[in-house]
Design an enzyme around this catalytic site. Structure first.
Site, PDB file in Angstrom:
ATOM      1  N   CYS A   1      -2.025   4.614  -2.282  1.00  0.00           N
ATOM      2  CA  CYS A   1      -1.481   4.033  -1.179  1.00  0.00           C
ATOM      3  C   CYS A   1      -0.015   4.051  -0.899  1.00  0.00           C
ATOM      4  O   CYS A   1       0.494   3.128  -0.023  1.00  0.00           O
ATOM      5  CB  CYS A   1      -2.349   2.568  -0.339  1.00  0.00           C
ATOM      6  SG  CYS A   1      -1.641   1.685  -1.837  1.00  0.00           S
TER       7      CYS A   1
ATOM      8  N   HIS B   1      10.592  -1.831   1.924  1.00  0.00           N
ATOM      9  CA  HIS B   1      10.007  -2.665   2.760  1.00  0.00           C
ATOM     10  C   HIS B   1      10.254  -2.493   4.764  1.00  0.00           C
ATOM     11  O   HIS B   1       9.558  -2.446   5.157  1.00  0.00           O
ATOM     12  CB  HIS B   1       9.328  -3.803   2.355  1.00  0.00           C
ATOM     13  CG  HIS B   1       7.882  -3.743   1.539  1.00  0.00           C
ATOM     14  ND1 HIS B   1       8.649  -3.453  -0.192  1.00  0.00           N
ATOM     15  CD2 HIS B   1       7.604  -3.400   1.213  1.00  0.00           C
ATOM     16  CE1 HIS B   1       7.802  -3.940  -0.587  1.00  0.00           C
ATOM     17  NE2 HIS B   1       6.877  -3.161   0.450  1.00  0.00           N
TER      18      HIS B   1
ATOM     19  N   ASP C   1       5.950   1.912  -5.836  1.00  0.00           N
ATOM     20  CA  ASP C   1       6.525   1.218  -6.855  1.00  0.00           C
ATOM     21  C   ASP C   1       6.812   2.751  -8.026  1.00  0.00           C
ATOM     22  O   ASP C   1       7.084   2.446  -9.338  1.00  0.00           O
ATOM     23  CB  ASP C   1       5.797   0.123  -7.271  1.00  0.00           C
ATOM     24  CG  ASP C   1       6.155  -0.767  -6.379  1.00  0.00           C
ATOM     25  OD1 ASP C   1       7.328  -1.000  -6.584  1.00  0.00           O
ATOM     26  OD2 ASP C   1       5.317  -2.236  -6.227  1.00  0.00           O
TER      27      ASP C   1
ATOM     28  N   GLU D   1       0.544   0.802  -9.963  1.00  0.00           N
ATOM     29  CA  GLU D   1       1.424   0.694  -9.773  1.00  0.00           C
ATOM     30  C   GLU D   1       2.869   1.809 -11.046  1.00  0.00           C
ATOM     31  O   GLU D   1       3.815   1.281 -11.298  1.00  0.00           O
ATOM     32  CB  GLU D   1       2.176  -0.303  -8.910  1.00  0.00           C
ATOM     33  CG  GLU D   1       1.420  -0.560  -7.819  1.00  0.00           C
ATOM     34  CD  GLU D   1       1.465  -1.809  -7.213  1.00  0.00           C
ATOM     35  OE1 GLU D   1       2.089  -2.132  -6.313  1.00  0.00           O
ATOM     36  OE2 GLU D   1       0.827  -2.704  -7.680  1.00  0.00           O
TER      37      GLU D   1
ATOM     38  N   ARG E   1      -1.803  -5.033   3.277  1.00  0.00           N
ATOM     39  CA  ARG E   1      -0.372  -6.214   2.481  1.00  0.00           C
ATOM     40  C   ARG E   1      -0.107  -7.770   3.362  1.00  0.00           C
ATOM     41  O   ARG E   1       0.503  -8.235   3.819  1.00  0.00           O
ATOM     42  CB  ARG E   1       1.044  -5.466   3.353  1.00  0.00           C
ATOM     43  CG  ARG E   1       1.432  -4.523   2.194  1.00  0.00           C
ATOM     44  CD  ARG E   1       2.526  -3.618   2.509  1.00  0.00           C
ATOM     45  NE  ARG E   1       3.057  -2.603   1.665  1.00  0.00           N
ATOM     46  CZ  ARG E   1       2.963  -1.061   1.986  1.00  0.00           C
ATOM     47  NH1 ARG E   1       2.631  -1.091   3.663  1.00  0.00           N
ATOM     48  NH2 ARG E   1       3.235  -0.448   1.561  1.00  0.00           N
TER      49      ARG E   1
END
Ligand code: PEP
Ligand code: MG
Length: 576
Positions: free
Chosen positions: A502, A189, A455, A431, A296
């Protein structure tokens, strides 16, 4: 001059002095002291210095980051000056004749345990404040410096082991010109935030914090994934030229800002942006984003010391829906856990946080948190084109339960006379391999899919996306991943639904030709990747990419896939 190789995490080149964001060593030993009066003075001195620190951090944060980010420091000041905390510490120094460090730690720990045991969420959050304040006083007692990222006031390159999303949120773009970390991968992140803030970054260098000293001159080359420490004057000049060439290239892409994204043979796709806060909208519009494909929302919950209220959330969602002017906005419900922690929720530590109690799993259990978010979203829905998406869905039951709660909240609001849009699409992120494999069953119930490859790749390859040692396994172009992506897109289309992506793969220049060929409808990426992706797609032919996609799905290795893409796109027979 020395040199480090890492993972290119955010494009661009920066040259500035290094600023270490590393926790100092705060260990000490318990000691018996001769003169308690002097020791109490030493303690009060540390308190005064901590107060001065916090006041200036608070004022600085207010000016540069806004009232809400500054509020946390007000809370710390209250704790620092609370006699209920400081008096018992002084008493302990006096009666037990122990050093101030020991007394501070003992008393603070008592308060932390007491607050943590309370039912009331607000009181629980005070435990985190006490921990932070204790750390600051201790640093002054030990005469060591705590890093204060929000206080940076000259151009720097941040050097850290890793940056948490909340550290990154506190960075001021005006001064932070780049960053480099020991750990992390392209989809950690911190890397994603760097891209949205347009800060060049190289992550996963393994040794940046050891090799780079505070104040060293550093070049961060976020295009090649290289960090140069104390470069020669020639190297600096060379990099300045490369920086200018990159700026010229960006100016070329910028001409496409108002163009539609259509292939050379007339096939239209949508290029959307991933955002973390309403502030990112400007970047989306400046870069020609056609939608928000992933909002997010967890960033709303971070960098603060309590949950955002329904009203605060409503304002943020409304701001995004209105700011993007009728374009679609896919809002993902809270995805916390993994590398995104919320200290104030005080969830138990887990052995495998990426496989643990996170995202929809947490929301279905902590229903108050989830329902508050759903209500805020539903109320905001009348201000634009909202789509709601649930993260980390592994089973159909999870999706049905989340949808049931959404329906309940919608009914409640309608009964209260609150207006809610009635055409809100509800979809899921794909994911987890289990969901991709039965995408055909999901496609009957969802309105859309958005493939979260960040993920999906880590779960399919069993390779932690944060761990640079296994980054060789993190292979977006592996035929195994491509086949899963195809299953999802085909399943959606069979039911007349749309499929987007995404994860970071959607903006990757090697993946884009294949994804086009597989029929992906929406590509959602960091806003700063959109114009480059558009320039690439305008030159590709969908029918040719379909042939390419068919070929690569039959291949055995990532290398073969890369080679096939290079041949199809550049007519290149040799490169890999
Ligand atoms: C993903 O997993 O691909 C994704 C977009 O979600 P995040 O990166 O926030 O986990
Ligand atoms: Mg994810």
């Amino acid at each position: 001059m020395s040199f480090l190789k890492g993972i290119a995490a955010s494009n661009g080149i920066s040259i500035a002095k290094a600023y270490h964001l590393v926790e100092p060593n705060l260990s000490f030993e318990k000691k018996t002291i001769e003169n308690p009066t002097k020791e109490i003075e030493r303690f009060q001195n540390a308190l005064n210095r901590s107060t001065t620190d916090l006041e200036s951090i608070r004022d600085h944060a207010k000016e540069n980051l806004g009232e809400d980010k500054a509020a946390i420091f007000d809370a710390h000041l209250l704790v620092l000056n609370d006699p209920e905390l400081t008096n018992p510490i002084e008493d302990m120094i006096k009666t037990e004749k122990v050093n101030a460090e020991h007394a501070l730690k003992e008393i603070a720990e008592r308060f932390v345990s007491m607050f943590e045991a309370m039912e009331n969420e607000y009181m629980k959050e005070r435990a985190a404040d006490i921990r932070d304040v204790t750390k600051r006083i201790l640093a002054h007692l030990l005469n060591v410096q705590l890093p204060n990222p929000s206080m940076i006031s000259e151009e720097v390159v941040i050097v850290a082991e890793d940056l948490t999303p909340s550290d990154t949120a506190q960075l001021n773009r005006k001064y932070v010109k780049g960053f480099t970390t020991d750990i992390g991968g392209r989809t950690s992140h911190s890397a994603i935030m760097a891209r949205s803030l347009e800060i060049p970054a190289v992550v996963g260098t393994r040794t940046a914090t050891k090799e780079i000293e505070n104040g060293d001159l550093v070049i961060v080359d976020g295009l090649k994934g290289e960090v140069h420490i104390n470069p020669t004057q020639e190297a600096v000049e060379q990099y300045k030229k490369e920086y200018e060439a990159y700026e010229i290239q960006k100016a070329e892409w910028a001409k496409l800002v108002n163009e539609k994204t259509v292939t050379a043979d007339g096939y239209r796709v949508e290029l959307a942006a991933n955002i973390g806060t309403p502030k990112d909208l400007k970047g989306v519009l400046d870069n020609g984003g056609e939608a928000v494909g992933l909002y997010r929302t967890e960033f709303l919950y971070m960098g603060r010391d309590h949950l955002p209220t329904e009203e605060e959330q409503f304002e943020s969602y409304k701001a995004v829906l209105e700011g993007i002017k009728e374009k679609p906005v896919v809002v993902r419900t809270l995805d916390i856990g993994g590398d995104k922690e919320l200290p104030y929720l005080q969830l138990p530590k887990e052995m495998n946080p990426f496989l643990g109690f996170r995202a929809i799993r947490l929301c279905l259990e902590e229903q108050d948190i989830f329902r508050t978010q759903l209500r805020a979203l539903l109320r905001a829905s009348v201000f634009g084109n909202l789509k709601i998406m649930f993260p980390m869905i592994a089973t159909i039951d999870e999706f049905r339960e989340a949808k049931r709660l959404l329906k309940e909240e919608k009914e409640k609001l309608t009964n209260e006379g609150v207006k809610v849009a009635d055409n809100i699409e509800v979809g899921i992120m794909v994911e987890i391999p289990s969901t991709a494999i039965i995408a055909d069953a999901f496609a009957k119930e969802v309105d859309f899919f958005s493939i979260g490859t960040n993920d999906l790749i880590q779960y399919t390859m069993a390779a932690d996306r944060m761990n640079e040692r296994v980054s060789y396994l993190y292979q977006p172009y592996s035929p195994s991943i491509l086949r899963l992506v195809k299953m999802v897109i085909d399943a959606a289309h069979k039911e007349g639904k749309w499929a987007g992506m995404c994860g970071e793969m959607a903006g990757d220049e090697t993946a884009i030709p294949i994804l086009l060929g597989l029929g992906l409808d929406e590509f959602s990426m960091s806003a700063t990747s959109i114009l480059k992706a558009r320039s690439q797609i305008l030159q590709l032919e969908k029918t040719e990419m379909e042939k390419l996609a068919r070929r690569v799905l039959e291949m055995s290795t990532t290398e073969e896939v890369i080679q096939a893409v290079n041949e199809a796109v550049n007519g290149d027979k040799k490169t890999s």
